[in-house]
Design an enzyme around this catalytic site. Structure first.
Site, PDB file in Angstrom:
ATOM      1  N   ILE A  29      48.173  40.258  63.039  1.00  0.00           N
ATOM      2  CA  ILE A  29      48.633  40.565  64.454  1.00  0.00           C
ATOM      3  C   ILE A  29      48.223  39.585  65.272  1.00  0.00           C
ATOM      4  CG2 ILE A  29      48.340  42.442  66.279  1.00  0.00           C
ATOM      5  CD1 ILE A  29      49.598  43.546  63.649  1.00  0.00           C
TER       6      ILE A  29
ATOM      7  N   CYS B 181      38.239  34.006  65.645  1.00  0.00           N
ATOM      8  CA  CYS B 181      39.282  33.387  66.179  1.00  0.00           C
ATOM      9  C   CYS B 181      39.281  32.081  65.972  1.00  0.00           C
ATOM     10  CB  CYS B 181      38.880  33.745  67.740  1.00  0.00           C
ATOM     11  SG  CYS B 181      38.816  35.517  68.256  1.00  0.00           S
TER      12      CYS B 181
ATOM     13  N   LYS C  61      39.668  47.595  70.069  1.00  0.00           N
ATOM     14  CA  LYS C  61      40.307  46.405  69.562  1.00  0.00           C
ATOM     15  C   LYS C  61      39.931  45.309  70.353  1.00  0.00           C
ATOM     16  CE  LYS C  61      45.446  45.311  68.905  1.00  0.00           C
ATOM     17  NZ  LYS C  61      44.821  43.986  68.565  1.00  0.00           N
TER      18      LYS C  61
ATOM     19  N   GLY D 296      34.256  46.895  55.491  1.00  0.00           N
ATOM     20  CA  GLY D 296      35.172  46.191  54.337  1.00  0.00           C
ATOM     21  C   GLY D 296      35.755  47.013  53.291  1.00  0.00           C
TER      22      GLY D 296
ATOM     23  N   ASN E 232      34.931  44.880  71.438  1.00  0.00           N
ATOM     24  CA  ASN E 232      35.234  43.567  70.526  1.00  0.00           C
ATOM     25  C   ASN E 232      35.720  42.556  71.299  1.00  0.00           C
ATOM     26  OD1 ASN E 232      36.899  41.907  68.710  1.00  0.00           O
ATOM     27  ND2 ASN E 232      35.717  42.671  67.416  1.00  0.00           N
TER      28      ASN E 232
ATOM     29  N   ILE F  71      32.012  42.736  57.014  1.00  0.00           N
ATOM     30  CA  ILE F  71      32.874  41.212  57.003  1.00  0.00           C
ATOM     31  C   ILE F  71      33.980  41.393  57.735  1.00  0.00           C
ATOM     32  CG2 ILE F  71      31.947  40.387  54.958  1.00  0.00           C
ATOM     33  CD1 ILE F  71      34.260  41.129  53.384  1.00  0.00           C
ATOM     34  N   ASN F  72      34.507  40.603  58.254  1.00  0.00           N
ATOM     35  CA  ASN F  72      35.771  40.578  58.779  1.00  0.00           C
ATOM     36  C   ASN F  72      36.770  40.267  57.671  1.00  0.00           C
ATOM     37  OD1 ASN F  72      38.062  40.320  60.528  1.00  0.00           O
ATOM     38  ND2 ASN F  72      37.011  39.259  61.960  1.00  0.00           N
TER      39      ASN F  72
END
Length: 300
Positions: free
Chosen positions: A70, A128, A44, A241, A98, A189-190
């Site tokens: 989150i 971010c 995480k 993804g 990460n 991908i995010n």
């Protein structure tokens, strides 16, 4: 049968890893998953200081997946180094940490602290909000992405993987910017920005209004972006993804990914990563494929 792959000179026993934010550092899953059998555990996100995350509610189920806002809640890098890395060192798997931040300085401080740890690679979350750019994500402007990648590369002792946001006009422009700045690999991908409204309450379901969409619904978009990026750059890509089974993972490999990361499906089926490792091996056996490299990027 050889399932080993290499990313930035680091060998993984197979191409299956966890996606950041869905697996913690493996502690919660260790009774379900033999971490020794994974190519890598991606932790995480961790920042230079503890983050509380966003107000609740911050998770919502949607068709084909979930929305989450989150807000990268985490205990901070000092606690992480003391607690999480020693846990992962017990296992024969690669450790990918990460990293998140709100300013370039935040990222650099975390990267430097991780420099002398057992982390094998660092995955940099550029989705971010960039405080100095008016909360636009670092990964949404090519020049911002180039600058942060370049700055981190100068400080990092480990290879760096830039995790690309899909919320852009042209993913290949972002992939090229990261590569030009010295990134060792890309992960993509995010999540895709989404929203859900409760029509009875006439309110947003998430306190944050928007959240990141993950799960099977985003897989076709992710496969397309991995394919496009793999044609635009020479560095390895970790595809993710919506991977829900071995067939999905193989699709990403064929599209040009050197490895895959499993995310939202960990919440649905905690055994999923093991099943995907076994499924890839079964596929290779079925089609008499001796080396997994023979299927990576095999479609053109």
């Amino acid at each position: 049968m050889d399932t080993k792959i290499k990313i930035a000179g680091i060998e993984l026993k197979n191409p299956v890893m966890t996606a950041s934010g869905t697996f913690g550092s493996g502690m919660e899953y260790a009774e379900f998953v033999d971490l020794n059998k994974l190519g890598a555990v991606v932790t995480k996100g961790v920042a230079n200081l503890p983050w509380e995350g966003n107000p609740t509610p911050r998770v919502a189920e949607v068709y084909g997946g979930m929305l989450n806002a989150i807000g990268l809640q985490n205990p901070g890098v000092d606690v992480f180094i003391e607690r999480d890395i020693p846990f992962l060192q017990q296992y024969d798997t690669r450790i990918i940490v990460n990293v998140c931040g709100k300013t370039v300085e935040d990222y650099l401080e975390t990267v430097e602290k991780l420099g002398d740890t057992a982390a094998d690679m660092l995955e940099i979350n550029v989705s971010c909000p960039n405080v100095k750019e008016g909360a636009i994500a670092f990964g949404q402007k090519a020049d911002c992405l180039y600058d942060i990648t370049s700055a981190i590369k100068k400080k990092a002792k480990q290879p760096i993987i830039m995790k690309l946001s899909p919320n852009v006009t042209d993913i290949t422009e972002m992939a090229k910017a990261a590569e030009a700045a010295g990134a060792d690999a890309l992960s993509m991908i995010n999540t895709i920005t989404g929203m859900k409204i409760d029509i009875d309450k006439r309110k947003f379901v998430l306190a944050n209004k928007t959240g990141g969409l993950s799960g099977p619904a985003i897989k076709p978009v992710a496969v397309r972006m991995v394919y496009q990026a793999s044609k635009a750059v020479k560095i390895p890509i970790i595809g993710m993804g919506g991977i829900a089974c071995a067939e999905d993972a193989i699709e990403f490999l064929m599209a040009g990914a050197s490895a895959v990361a499993v995310g939202a499906m960990n919440f649905v089926n905690p055994y999923i990563t093991m099943e995907i490792v076994e499924g890839i091996e079964a596929y290779m056996k079925q089609y008499r494929i001796e080396d997994i490299g023979d299927i990576i990027g095999c479609v053109d």
